[in-house]
Design a protein around this motif. Structure first.
Motif, PDB file in Angstrom:
ATOM      1  N   LEU A  71      28.047 -42.343 -37.639  1.00  0.00           N
ATOM      2  CA  LEU A  71      27.629 -41.218 -37.082  1.00  0.00           C
ATOM      3  C   LEU A  71      27.062 -41.740 -35.558  1.00  0.00           C
ATOM      4  CD1 LEU A  71      27.347 -38.161 -37.009  1.00  0.00           C
ATOM      5  CD2 LEU A  71      25.097 -38.367 -37.749  1.00  0.00           C
ATOM      6  N   ARG A  72      26.416 -42.741 -35.878  1.00  0.00           N
ATOM      7  CA  ARG A  72      25.536 -43.547 -34.803  1.00  0.00           C
ATOM      8  C   ARG A  72      26.722 -44.233 -34.080  1.00  0.00           C
ATOM      9  NH1 ARG A  72      20.445 -45.869 -34.476  1.00  0.00           N
ATOM     10  NH2 ARG A  72      20.192 -45.519 -36.790  1.00  0.00           N
ATOM     11  N   ARG A  73      27.748 -44.781 -34.357  1.00  0.00           N
ATOM     12  CA  ARG A  73      28.797 -45.310 -33.462  1.00  0.00           C
ATOM     13  C   ARG A  73      29.523 -44.305 -32.667  1.00  0.00           C
ATOM     14  NH1 ARG A  73      30.876 -50.340 -33.348  1.00  0.00           N
ATOM     15  NH2 ARG A  73      32.734 -50.344 -31.824  1.00  0.00           N
ATOM     16  N   LEU A  74      29.644 -43.177 -33.490  1.00  0.00           N
ATOM     17  CA  LEU A  74      30.368 -41.735 -32.670  1.00  0.00           C
ATOM     18  C   LEU A  74      29.438 -41.333 -31.429  1.00  0.00           C
ATOM     19  CD1 LEU A  74      31.669 -39.875 -35.587  1.00  0.00           C
ATOM     20  CD2 LEU A  74      33.080 -40.962 -34.044  1.00  0.00           C
ATOM     21  N   VAL A  75      28.582 -41.642 -31.638  1.00  0.00           N
ATOM     22  CA  VAL A  75      27.079 -41.096 -30.574  1.00  0.00           C
ATOM     23  C   VAL A  75      27.271 -42.043 -29.294  1.00  0.00           C
ATOM     24  CG1 VAL A  75      24.800 -40.514 -30.066  1.00  0.00           C
ATOM     25  CG2 VAL A  75      25.858 -39.617 -32.101  1.00  0.00           C
ATOM     26  N   ALA A  76      27.023 -43.329 -29.906  1.00  0.00           N
ATOM     27  CA  ALA A  76      27.287 -44.395 -28.969  1.00  0.00           C
ATOM     28  C   ALA A  76      28.319 -44.401 -28.170  1.00  0.00           C
ATOM     29  CB  ALA A  76      27.020 -45.641 -29.813  1.00  0.00           C
ATOM     30  N   ASP A  77      29.680 -44.034 -28.696  1.00  0.00           N
ATOM     31  CA  ASP A  77      30.838 -44.051 -28.115  1.00  0.00           C
ATOM     32  C   ASP A  77      30.859 -42.896 -26.944  1.00  0.00           C
ATOM     33  OD1 ASP A  77      31.657 -46.268 -29.290  1.00  0.00           O
ATOM     34  OD2 ASP A  77      33.012 -45.412 -30.717  1.00  0.00           O
ATOM     35  N   GLY A  78      30.082 -41.704 -27.331  1.00  0.00           N
ATOM     36  CA  GLY A  78      29.959 -40.856 -26.393  1.00  0.00           C
ATOM     37  C   GLY A  78      30.871 -39.519 -26.880  1.00  0.00           C
ATOM     38  N   ARG A  79      31.191 -39.630 -28.071  1.00  0.00           N
ATOM     39  CA  ARG A  79      31.942 -38.516 -28.799  1.00  0.00           C
ATOM     40  C   ARG A  79      31.245 -36.914 -28.472  1.00  0.00           C
ATOM     41  NH1 ARG A  79      36.043 -39.467 -32.443  1.00  0.00           N
ATOM     42  NH2 ARG A  79      36.931 -41.424 -31.896  1.00  0.00           N
ATOM     43  N   ASP A  80      31.926 -36.064 -28.406  1.00  0.00           N
ATOM     44  CA  ASP A  80      31.226 -34.815 -27.988  1.00  0.00           C
ATOM     45  C   ASP A  80      31.051 -34.366 -29.436  1.00  0.00           C
ATOM     46  OD1 ASP A  80      33.715 -33.426 -28.902  1.00  0.00           O
ATOM     47  OD2 ASP A  80      33.952 -32.415 -27.244  1.00  0.00           O
ATOM     48  N   LEU A  81      30.070 -33.197 -29.381  1.00  0.00           N
ATOM     49  CA  LEU A  81      29.522 -32.479 -30.652  1.00  0.00           C
ATOM     50  C   LEU A  81      30.736 -32.157 -31.614  1.00  0.00           C
ATOM     51  CD1 LEU A  81      27.141 -32.118 -32.518  1.00  0.00           C
ATOM     52  CD2 LEU A  81      26.679 -30.220 -31.086  1.00  0.00           C
ATOM     53  N   ASN A  82      31.620 -31.380 -30.921  1.00  0.00           N
ATOM     54  CA  ASN A  82      32.755 -30.728 -31.527  1.00  0.00           C
ATOM     55  C   ASN A  82      33.660 -31.743 -32.228  1.00  0.00           C
ATOM     56  OD1 ASN A  82      31.940 -27.954 -31.192  1.00  0.00           O
ATOM     57  ND2 ASN A  82      32.871 -28.110 -29.070  1.00  0.00           N
ATOM     58  N   ALA A  83      33.780 -32.695 -31.701  1.00  0.00           N
ATOM     59  CA  ALA A  83      34.576 -33.826 -32.238  1.00  0.00           C
ATOM     60  C   ALA A  83      33.792 -34.620 -33.306  1.00  0.00           C
ATOM     61  CB  ALA A  83      35.086 -34.893 -31.257  1.00  0.00           C
ATOM     62  N   ILE A  84      32.565 -34.798 -33.189  1.00  0.00           N
ATOM     63  CA  ILE A  84      31.942 -35.506 -34.245  1.00  0.00           C
ATOM     64  C   ILE A  84      31.946 -34.422 -35.597  1.00  0.00           C
ATOM     65  CG2 ILE A  84      29.472 -36.166 -34.953  1.00  0.00           C
ATOM     66  CD1 ILE A  84      28.963 -37.047 -32.142  1.00  0.00           C
ATOM     67  N   ARG A  85      31.751 -33.186 -35.349  1.00  0.00           N
ATOM     68  CA  ARG A  85      31.499 -32.279 -36.609  1.00  0.00           C
ATOM     69  C   ARG A  85      32.909 -32.264 -37.240  1.00  0.00           C
ATOM     70  NH1 ARG A  85      28.072 -27.643 -33.796  1.00  0.00           N
ATOM     71  NH2 ARG A  85      26.169 -28.336 -34.190  1.00  0.00           N
ATOM     72  N   ARG A  86      34.065 -32.751 -36.649  1.00  0.00           N
ATOM     73  CA  ARG A  86      35.209 -32.547 -37.550  1.00  0.00           C
ATOM     74  C   ARG A  86      35.251 -34.114 -38.313  1.00  0.00           C
ATOM     75  NH1 ARG A  86      37.034 -30.488 -32.394  1.00  0.00           N
ATOM     76  NH2 ARG A  86      38.104 -32.574 -31.983  1.00  0.00           N
ATOM     77  N   THR A  87      34.377 -34.963 -38.182  1.00  0.00           N
ATOM     78  CA  THR A  87      34.405 -36.199 -39.058  1.00  0.00           C
ATOM     79  C   THR A  87      34.253 -36.018 -40.423  1.00  0.00           C
ATOM     80  OG1 THR A  87      32.622 -36.912 -38.331  1.00  0.00           O
ATOM     81  CG2 THR A  87      34.278 -37.334 -36.836  1.00  0.00           C
TER      82      THR A  87
END
Length: 77
Positions: A24-40
């Protein structure tokens, strides 16, 4: 919500907690948007832990906010 090929028990999910947080920290650091993160898968497992054991685990949304705050000072440099 993503579906995993093998249903993990709460114990299995607890064992992977630090790994899910790192992802999750990596996804945030990579600049992923919230909707994309919620699908992981990592968000799904963290959310399941929070829903099952809310006193022991923060919600993934809270973790995302924390990771974004931590990343903000580094981006200012």
């Amino acid at each position: 919500m993503p579906s995993a090929t093998k249903a993990l028990t709460i114990g299995d999910q607890e064992a992977g907690f630090s790994t899910y947080c790192q992802a999750l920290r990596r996804l945030v650091a990579d600049g992923r948007d919230l909707n994309a993160i919620r699908r992981t898968v990592c968000w799904d497992y963290l959310n399941r832990l929070h829903t099952s054991l809310p006193k022991d685990y923060r919600s993934p949304d809270e973790l995302i906010q924390r990771f974004q705050k931590e990343a903000s000072p580094a981006q200012a440099d």
